[in-house]
Design a protein around this motif. Structure first.
Motif, PDB file in Angstrom:
ATOM      1  N   GLU A 135      -5.684  -1.907  -3.099  1.00 49.73           N
ATOM      2  CA  GLU A 135      -7.045  -1.600  -2.633  1.00 49.73           C
ATOM      3  C   GLU A 135      -7.043  -0.198  -2.023  1.00 49.73           C
ATOM      4  O   GLU A 135      -6.239   0.099  -1.155  1.00 49.73           O
ATOM      5  CB  GLU A 135      -7.491  -2.620  -1.574  1.00 49.73           C
ATOM      6  CG  GLU A 135      -8.898  -2.368  -1.037  1.00 49.73           C
ATOM      7  CD  GLU A 135      -9.341  -3.434  -0.037  1.00 49.73           C
ATOM      8  OE1 GLU A 135      -8.508  -4.284   0.348  1.00 49.73           O
ATOM      9  OE2 GLU A 135     -10.514  -3.408   0.369  1.00 49.73           O
ATOM     10  N   THR A 164      -5.944  -5.917   1.097  1.00 47.85           N
ATOM     11  CA  THR A 164      -6.269  -6.686   2.303  1.00 47.85           C
ATOM     12  C   THR A 164      -7.467  -7.560   1.970  1.00 47.85           C
ATOM     13  O   THR A 164      -8.524  -7.049   1.578  1.00 47.85           O
ATOM     14  CB  THR A 164      -6.654  -5.744   3.463  1.00 47.85           C
ATOM     15  OG1 THR A 164      -5.542  -4.921   3.775  1.00 47.85           O
ATOM     16  CG2 THR A 164      -7.058  -6.545   4.697  1.00 47.85           C
ATOM     17  N   ILE A 165      -7.309  -8.870   2.122  1.00 50.94           N
ATOM     18  CA  ILE A 165      -8.405  -9.780   1.790  1.00 50.94           C
ATOM     19  C   ILE A 165      -9.181 -10.094   3.062  1.00 50.94           C
ATOM     20  O   ILE A 165      -8.716 -10.822   3.939  1.00 50.94           O
ATOM     21  CB  ILE A 165      -7.861 -11.038   1.108  1.00 50.94           C
ATOM     22  CG1 ILE A 165      -7.133 -10.613  -0.170  1.00 50.94           C
ATOM     23  CG2 ILE A 165      -8.992 -12.016   0.808  1.00 50.94           C
ATOM     24  CD1 ILE A 165      -6.662 -11.713  -1.043  1.00 50.94           C
ATOM     25  N   ASN A 166     -10.367  -9.530   3.143  1.00 57.42           N
ATOM     26  CA  ASN A 166     -11.152  -9.628   4.365  1.00 57.42           C
ATOM     27  C   ASN A 166     -11.950 -10.926   4.474  1.00 57.42           C
ATOM     28  O   ASN A 166     -12.283 -11.350   5.578  1.00 57.42           O
ATOM     29  CB  ASN A 166     -12.103  -8.431   4.477  1.00 57.42           C
ATOM     30  CG  ASN A 166     -11.362  -7.117   4.577  1.00 57.42           C
ATOM     31  OD1 ASN A 166     -10.712  -6.688   3.629  1.00 57.42           O
ATOM     32  ND2 ASN A 166     -11.426  -6.479   5.738  1.00 57.42           N
ATOM     33  N   TYR A 225      -9.914  -0.891  -6.794  1.00 60.71           N
ATOM     34  CA  TYR A 225      -8.765  -1.795  -6.891  1.00 60.71           C
ATOM     35  C   TYR A 225      -7.987  -1.491  -8.163  1.00 60.71           C
ATOM     36  O   TYR A 225      -8.580  -1.217  -9.205  1.00 60.71           O
ATOM     37  CB  TYR A 225      -9.238  -3.260  -6.917  1.00 60.71           C
ATOM     38  CG  TYR A 225      -9.924  -3.701  -5.644  1.00 60.71           C
ATOM     39  CD1 TYR A 225     -11.216  -3.275  -5.347  1.00 60.71           C
ATOM     40  CD2 TYR A 225      -9.280  -4.527  -4.739  1.00 60.71           C
ATOM     41  CE1 TYR A 225     -11.841  -3.659  -4.180  1.00 60.71           C
ATOM     42  CE2 TYR A 225      -9.901  -4.929  -3.567  1.00 60.71           C
ATOM     43  CZ  TYR A 225     -11.180  -4.488  -3.300  1.00 60.71           C
ATOM     44  OH  TYR A 225     -11.791  -4.871  -2.136  1.00 60.71           O
TER      45      TYR A 225
END
Ligand SMILES: [Ca+2]
Ligand SMILES: [Ca+2]
Ligand SMILES: [Ca+2]
Length: 202
Positions: free
Chosen positions: A168, A62-64, A38
């Protein structure tokens, strides 16, 4: 000479502005839970931050899941003692109301604040994580924000705090690379068991 100096100053300021507006790298970190790298970028709008992300080989983050959301916030929102809001890859530029991730992933996780995304004034297409130190007089936008997301337009600060992109980069693990190479090699070898079949496969 005087005009030459003025021209040089203008040229220098233009170069500085173009360098800073694209969101240069402040720091980078490896997330041990997914082995992704990151980057925290300098203050910039979403479009320029995403452009910089592409040059780094990734996308705005992208926030998983909630764990990744918390890790990003704790790593970057107050890095080096400076409070900042964080751009993420979620946007509805292409299709109003249909938020998608810049990376193309579809994790399904969201963490919106209050009534957001509200597309306020019909002009808000980019998501960010709200810093807990964000201050506003808007009665409908009071904290606590607890790492939740808001939608805003393509700006460089919101409320009292600047906007910084988080990039990311999905690192390709070395074992997978070797496996793919060996798989390709075995296809070549199989094809060449009969010399008459030996030919390029690509
Ligand atoms: Ca992720
Ligand atoms: Ca929108
Ligand atoms: Ca909004």
């Amino acid at each position: 000479m005087k005009y030459l100096n003025q021209a040089l100053i203008v040229a220098s300021l233009t170069l500085i502005a173009s360098a800073t507006s694209s969101g240069s790298v402040i720091t980078s970190l490896l997330n041990p839970s997914n082995d992704h790298t990151y980057y925290l970028l300098s203050q910039a709008n979403w479009v320029n931050s995403q452009a910089e992300a592409l040059t780094l080989g990734g996308n705005l983050v992208t926030i998983n899941d909630a764990d990744e959301n918390a890790w990003i916030y704790s790593s970057f929102a107050n890095f080096s003692g400076i409070h900042r809001n964080l751009w993420i890859g979620f946007n509805d530029v292409a299709n109003e109301g249909n938020f998608v991730w810049a990376s193309g992933e579809q994790p399904g996780y969201t963490n919106w604040f209050g009534n957001d995304p509200d597309n306020y004034l019909n002009n808000q297409d980019f998501a960010f994580i709200i810093n807990d130190n964000y201050k506003t007089t808007a009665p409908t936008y009071q904290g606590p924000y607890i790492q939740r997301w808001g939608d805003v337009d393509n700006i460089t600060s919101v409320g009292s705090l600047p906007l910084h992109g988080v990039v990311e980069v999905t690192n390709v693990p070395l074992p997978s690379t070797i496996f793919l190479f060996l798989s390709g090699l075995s296809v070549l070898l199989l094809r060449c068991q009969d010399p008459r079949d030996c030919r390029p496969v690509f």
